[in-house]
Motif scaffolding. Sequence first.
Motif, PDB file in Angstrom:
ATOM      1  N   GLY A 188     -24.218  81.980  48.470  1.00 47.06           N
ATOM      2  CA  GLY A 188     -24.445  82.430  47.102  1.00 47.06           C
ATOM      3  C   GLY A 188     -25.493  83.514  47.011  1.00 47.06           C
ATOM      4  N   PHE A 189     -26.502  83.460  47.893  1.00 45.28           N
ATOM      5  CA  PHE A 189     -27.558  84.471  47.886  1.00 45.28           C
ATOM      6  C   PHE A 189     -26.983  85.869  48.075  1.00 45.28           C
ATOM      7  CE2 PHE A 189     -30.605  87.094  50.257  1.00 45.28           C
ATOM      8  CZ  PHE A 189     -31.667  87.106  49.372  1.00 45.28           C
ATOM      9  N   PHE A 190     -25.994  85.983  48.928  1.00 45.38           N
ATOM     10  CA  PHE A 190     -25.365  87.280  49.175  1.00 45.38           C
ATOM     11  C   PHE A 190     -24.263  87.591  48.163  1.00 45.38           C
ATOM     12  CE2 PHE A 190     -27.012  86.015  53.346  1.00 45.38           C
ATOM     13  CZ  PHE A 190     -27.754  87.136  53.681  1.00 45.38           C
ATOM     14  N   ALA A 191     -23.497  86.566  47.767  1.00 44.40           N
ATOM     15  CA  ALA A 191     -22.307  86.819  46.943  1.00 44.40           C
ATOM     16  C   ALA A 191     -22.645  87.191  45.508  1.00 44.40           C
ATOM     17  CB  ALA A 191     -21.402  85.594  46.962  1.00 44.40           C
ATOM     18  N   ILE A 192     -23.668  86.575  44.919  1.00 40.53           N
ATOM     19  CA  ILE A 192     -23.928  86.803  43.498  1.00 40.53           C
ATOM     20  C   ILE A 192     -24.459  88.199  43.209  1.00 40.53           C
ATOM     21  CG2 ILE A 192     -24.373  84.362  43.052  1.00 40.53           C
ATOM     22  CD1 ILE A 192     -27.371  85.062  43.029  1.00 40.53           C
ATOM     23  N   ARG A 193     -24.733  88.962  44.250  1.00 37.38           N
ATOM     24  CA  ARG A 193     -25.192  90.338  44.051  1.00 37.38           C
ATOM     25  C   ARG A 193     -24.051  91.255  43.610  1.00 37.38           C
ATOM     26  NH1 ARG A 193     -30.244  91.026  46.561  1.00 37.38           N
ATOM     27  NH2 ARG A 193     -30.913  89.158  47.694  1.00 37.38           N
ATOM     28  N   ARG A 194     -22.829  90.749  43.681  1.00 30.61           N
ATOM     29  CA  ARG A 194     -21.665  91.526  43.263  1.00 30.61           C
ATOM     30  C   ARG A 194     -20.877  90.741  42.223  1.00 30.61           C
ATOM     31  NH1 ARG A 194     -24.404  94.678  45.161  1.00 30.61           N
ATOM     32  NH2 ARG A 194     -24.022  96.151  46.871  1.00 30.61           N
ATOM     33  N   GLN A 195     -19.965  91.412  41.546  1.00 30.99           N
ATOM     34  CA  GLN A 195     -19.170  90.775  40.500  1.00 30.99           C
ATOM     35  C   GLN A 195     -17.692  90.989  40.769  1.00 30.99           C
ATOM     36  OE1 GLN A 195     -20.472  92.408  36.771  1.00 30.99           O
ATOM     37  NE2 GLN A 195     -22.486  91.450  36.852  1.00 30.99           N
ATOM     38  N   GLY A 196     -16.875  90.198  40.063  1.00 28.40           N
ATOM     39  CA  GLY A 196     -15.438  90.388  40.095  1.00 28.40           C
ATOM     40  C   GLY A 196     -14.826  90.225  41.470  1.00 28.40           C
TER      41      GLY A 196
END
Length: 335
Positions: free
Chosen positions: A117-125
């Motif tokens: 999540g630390f890496f993924a939530i930096r992007r959207q969609g």
Amino acid sequence: MPDMTEVLHTTSKLPAERSATASRTYAAFLLVGLVLLIVAPLFFYPIFLMKLLCFALFACAFNLLLGYTGLLSFGHATFFGGAAYFTAHAVKEWGLSPELGVLLGVVGAAVLGLIMGFFAIRRQGIYFAMITLALSQMFFFFCLQAEFTQGEDGIQSVPRGYLFGLIDLSQSTNMYYFVLAVFLIGMVVIWRFINSPFGMILKSIRENEQRAVSLGYSVARYKLGAFVMSAALAGLAGGVKSLVFQFATLTDVAWQMSGEVILMTLLGGIGTLIGPIFGAGLVVTLQNYLATSQFPVTIVTGVVFMVCVLLFRRGLIGEFYASRLGRKLGFEHRR
């Protein structure tokens, strides 16, 4: 002509009465469902029921992220299968009790969720979805090469052990009621989570993220919190599943598992509390009863999915909530 004050008073009573009716109806449905789950082993194969409950909890955990936060993850098999490996290894190799093994699996899944999540939530969609898929595939190859996972053979012959040192889980009936208790605890946690102030903020982020930012909320932190909670609950389902079937394999961490949980959630209804349960029940039932038939399971499941997408855009439970009967019972407010 009627007095305007009386008209306004009568009109104001309607939402409250409808809400009370909806609460009573919802409580009655839940009570009936609980009774059916308690007596279900008398009529159905316990292993089938336990598989259904594990995947239902998995789907509800995924729906916590997609339905209430608006984040589509293609990597939830990491948490489900990762917890299955952690629990199986801890119980078989370290000799931990089943409850401690499952707890270790939940903690491990939460840690994986924190990292991913630390890496993924930096992007959207779609970028968020692709990052979760990429990280999930990295974990899949880790499980393929790691020594403790035993590669393609997986961890087999996992002992169920004794719950709290007293209850023999090798007996199917005892194991079923343990799985049922875990499922109910997981559902209570999800219900409490989505009805808390934290859950309300997640819904606001789903509806309008920019407005949530303008109100002063740290959107990234709330997204990460939802991601970790979803991962932990998915890990709870995976850890219990490894005890039910007494093995953990690469199938649990493969991308197809992530696709299955997405399918279950879509079929049941995104953003509904019990929708994923029905979706998981439909998919697991099809897999179970078509496995010994001449019909290819994947094709039949695909056809069912196409029909639901074309005719039930909100999912089975979502369409019921939006129907005239659902609105009359007040279910549109019970999501």
